[in-house]
Write a protein that holds these residues in place. Structure first.
Motif, PDB file in Angstrom:
ATOM      1  N   HIS A 208      -3.571  -4.076  -1.364  1.00 57.75           N
ATOM      2  CA  HIS A 208      -4.524  -5.117  -1.852  1.00 57.75           C
ATOM      3  C   HIS A 208      -5.869  -4.561  -0.971  1.00 57.75           C
ATOM      4  CE1 HIS A 208      -1.050  -6.892  -3.268  1.00 57.75           C
ATOM      5  NE2 HIS A 208      -1.185  -7.312  -3.728  1.00 57.75           N
ATOM      6  N   THR A 209      -5.773  -3.349  -1.212  1.00 53.15           N
ATOM      7  CA  THR A 209      -7.081  -2.680   0.214  1.00 53.15           C
ATOM      8  C   THR A 209      -7.970  -2.114  -1.544  1.00 53.15           C
ATOM      9  OG1 THR A 209      -6.063  -2.598   2.109  1.00 53.15           O
ATOM     10  CG2 THR A 209      -8.129  -1.503   1.885  1.00 53.15           C
ATOM     11  N   THR A 210      -8.923  -2.391  -1.881  1.00 51.29           N
ATOM     12  CA  THR A 210      -9.949  -1.201  -2.958  1.00 51.29           C
ATOM     13  C   THR A 210     -10.167   0.113  -2.642  1.00 51.29           C
ATOM     14  OG1 THR A 210     -10.208  -4.167  -3.490  1.00 51.29           O
ATOM     15  CG2 THR A 210     -11.465  -1.935  -4.420  1.00 51.29           C
TER      16      THR A 210
ATOM     17  N   ASN B 290       7.419  -1.540   6.586  1.00 51.26           N
ATOM     18  CA  ASN B 290       6.821  -0.921   5.113  1.00 51.26           C
ATOM     19  C   ASN B 290       6.591  -1.426   4.075  1.00 51.26           C
ATOM     20  OD1 ASN B 290       7.441   1.667   7.100  1.00 51.26           O
ATOM     21  ND2 ASN B 290       9.652   1.220   6.479  1.00 51.26           N
ATOM     22  N   TRP B 291       7.730  -1.994   3.978  1.00 53.88           N
ATOM     23  CA  TRP B 291       6.615  -3.071   2.404  1.00 53.88           C
ATOM     24  C   TRP B 291       5.854  -3.725   2.918  1.00 53.88           C
ATOM     25  CZ3 TRP B 291       9.241  -3.293  -2.542  1.00 53.88           C
ATOM     26  CH2 TRP B 291       8.871  -3.794  -2.792  1.00 53.88           C
ATOM     27  N   TYR B 292       5.242  -4.659   3.710  1.00 55.56           N
ATOM     28  CA  TYR B 292       4.287  -5.438   3.999  1.00 55.56           C
ATOM     29  C   TYR B 292       2.895  -4.270   4.651  1.00 55.56           C
ATOM     30  CZ  TYR B 292       6.845  -9.038   4.415  1.00 55.56           C
ATOM     31  OH  TYR B 292       8.250 -10.167   3.966  1.00 55.56           O
ATOM     32  N   ALA B 293       3.761  -3.243   4.960  1.00 55.61           N
ATOM     33  CA  ALA B 293       2.187  -2.439   5.274  1.00 55.61           C
ATOM     34  C   ALA B 293       1.785  -1.749   3.001  1.00 55.61           C
ATOM     35  CB  ALA B 293       2.611  -0.656   6.120  1.00 55.61           C
ATOM     36  N   ALA B 294       2.753  -1.617   2.619  1.00 58.14           N
ATOM     37  CA  ALA B 294       2.538  -1.037   1.556  1.00 58.14           C
ATOM     38  C   ALA B 294       1.737  -2.459   0.499  1.00 58.14           C
ATOM     39  CB  ALA B 294       3.901  -0.992   0.479  1.00 58.14           C
TER      40      ALA B 294
ATOM     41  N   ILE C 286       5.972   3.598  -2.525  1.00 61.33           N
ATOM     42  CA  ILE C 286       5.003   3.884  -1.687  1.00 61.33           C
ATOM     43  C   ILE C 286       5.713   3.421   0.019  1.00 61.33           C
ATOM     44  CG2 ILE C 286       2.847   2.618  -1.099  1.00 61.33           C
ATOM     45  CD1 ILE C 286       1.976   2.276  -3.476  1.00 61.33           C
ATOM     46  N   SER C 287       6.076   2.331   0.094  1.00 58.52           N
ATOM     47  CA  SER C 287       6.567   1.923   1.219  1.00 58.52           C
ATOM     48  C   SER C 287       7.593   2.811   1.733  1.00 58.52           C
ATOM     49  CB  SER C 287       7.321   0.096   0.957  1.00 58.52           C
ATOM     50  OG  SER C 287       8.397   0.940   0.634  1.00 58.52           O
ATOM     51  N   TYR C 288       8.180   3.846   1.056  1.00 57.99           N
ATOM     52  CA  TYR C 288       9.411   4.345   1.164  1.00 57.99           C
ATOM     53  C   TYR C 288       8.160   5.768   1.359  1.00 57.99           C
ATOM     54  CZ  TYR C 288      12.598   8.716   1.058  1.00 57.99           C
ATOM     55  OH  TYR C 288      13.561   9.445   0.574  1.00 57.99           O
ATOM     56  N   ARG C 289       7.581   6.100   0.952  1.00 56.80           N
ATOM     57  CA  ARG C 289       6.724   7.065   1.646  1.00 56.80           C
ATOM     58  C   ARG C 289       6.044   7.301   3.107  1.00 56.80           C
ATOM     59  NH1 ARG C 289       7.317   8.038  -3.753  1.00 56.80           N
ATOM     60  NH2 ARG C 289       6.720  10.344  -4.257  1.00 56.80           N
ATOM     61  N   ILE C 290       5.415   5.617   3.594  1.00 57.92           N
ATOM     62  CA  ILE C 290       5.155   5.537   4.634  1.00 57.92           C
ATOM     63  C   ILE C 290       6.214   5.538   5.792  1.00 57.92           C
ATOM     64  CG2 ILE C 290       4.611   3.394   6.437  1.00 57.92           C
ATOM     65  CD1 ILE C 290       2.711   2.447   3.960  1.00 57.92           C
ATOM     66  N   PHE C 291       7.851   5.394   5.134  1.00 62.20           N
ATOM     67  CA  PHE C 291       8.783   5.679   6.111  1.00 62.20           C
ATOM     68  C   PHE C 291       9.093   6.667   6.292  1.00 62.20           C
ATOM     69  CE2 PHE C 291      13.095   7.010   5.957  1.00 62.20           C
ATOM     70  CZ  PHE C 291      14.040   6.476   6.939  1.00 62.20           C
ATOM     71  N   LEU C 292       8.891   7.485   5.183  1.00 62.22           N
ATOM     72  CA  LEU C 292       9.145   8.931   5.586  1.00 62.22           C
ATOM     73  C   LEU C 292       7.818   9.885   6.391  1.00 62.22           C
ATOM     74  CD1 LEU C 292       9.325  10.796   1.488  1.00 62.22           C
ATOM     75  CD2 LEU C 292      11.159  10.365   4.252  1.00 62.22           C
TER      76      LEU C 292
ATOM     77  N   ASP D 115      -5.071   2.680  10.057  1.00 59.37           N
ATOM     78  CA  ASP D 115      -5.318   1.103  10.463  1.00 59.37           C
ATOM     79  C   ASP D 115      -4.266  -0.151  10.884  1.00 59.37           C
ATOM     80  OD1 ASP D 115      -7.166  -0.604  11.434  1.00 59.37           O
ATOM     81  OD2 ASP D 115      -7.329  -1.559   9.324  1.00 59.37           O
ATOM     82  N   ILE D 116      -3.576   0.334   9.617  1.00 55.54           N
ATOM     83  CA  ILE D 116      -2.190  -0.183   9.366  1.00 55.54           C
ATOM     84  C   ILE D 116      -1.216  -0.293  10.035  1.00 55.54           C
ATOM     85  CG2 ILE D 116      -0.779  -1.469   7.882  1.00 55.54           C
ATOM     86  CD1 ILE D 116      -2.590  -1.190   5.677  1.00 55.54           C
ATOM     87  N   THR D 117      -0.870   0.792   9.421  1.00 51.88           N
ATOM     88  CA  THR D 117       0.504   1.927  10.517  1.00 51.88           C
ATOM     89  C   THR D 117       0.546   1.941  12.489  1.00 51.88           C
ATOM     90  OG1 THR D 117       0.233   4.215   9.992  1.00 51.88           O
ATOM     91  CG2 THR D 117       1.793   2.823   8.490  1.00 51.88           C
TER      92      THR D 117
END
Length: 137
Positions: free
Chosen positions: A95-97, A86-90, A70-76, A18-20
């Motif tokens: 902040h999503t419960t 990636n940072w803002y996605a993390a 977390i942002s690194y894993r999103i990048f990978l 949903d975010i990426t």
């Protein structure tokens, strides 16, 4: 245990998608498992543990390192080389419960796999990288 793992992975990977908006669903799944493995190593196995990291000051080294991982894993897994995205996605994910609950639940299951060594539990893990990590124990 496999049903809980599957359900939590499905929810966590949905929020990553949903975010990426990355096209490959399996990449979202692997990303969710990898982040959950990171959570498990940090000792984050429930929502309260996750929130304790997020309550830190945004300039705190632990908070920055937590989001950086977390942002690194999103990048990978999404192969998006825009580090700010990636940072803002993390940040948005953390902040999503519902996402935090799902990833923490996966981490709890991984923790049980690590210390109980239940071979049947490995069936629910999709990523070979994560399976190899838990076979070491």
């Amino acid at each position: 245990m496999n049903t809980d793992l599957y359900d939590a992975s499905k929810v966590a990977s949905y929020f990553i998608w949903d975010i990426t908006r990355h096209a490959c669903a399996l990449d979202h799944w692997y990303c969710a498992e990898d982040i959950a493995c990171y959570f498990e190593v940090l000792g984050i196995r429930n929502l309260d543990d996750a929130l304790s990291f997020l309550k830190k000051d945004k300039d705190d080294v632990e908070y920055v390192d937590f989001l950086r991982n977390i942002s690194y894993r999103i990048f990978l897994y999404t192969r998006n080389d825009d580090s700010l995205f990636n940072w803002y996605a993390a940040e948005k994910l953390t902040h999503t419960t519902e996402w935090l609950i799902a990833v923490s639940k996966i981490a709890e299951i991984f923790h049980r796999l690590r210390f109980v060594n239940n071979a049947d539990g490995e069936i629910g893990i999709q990523s070979e990288l994560i399976r190899r990590f838990y076979r070491r124990f």
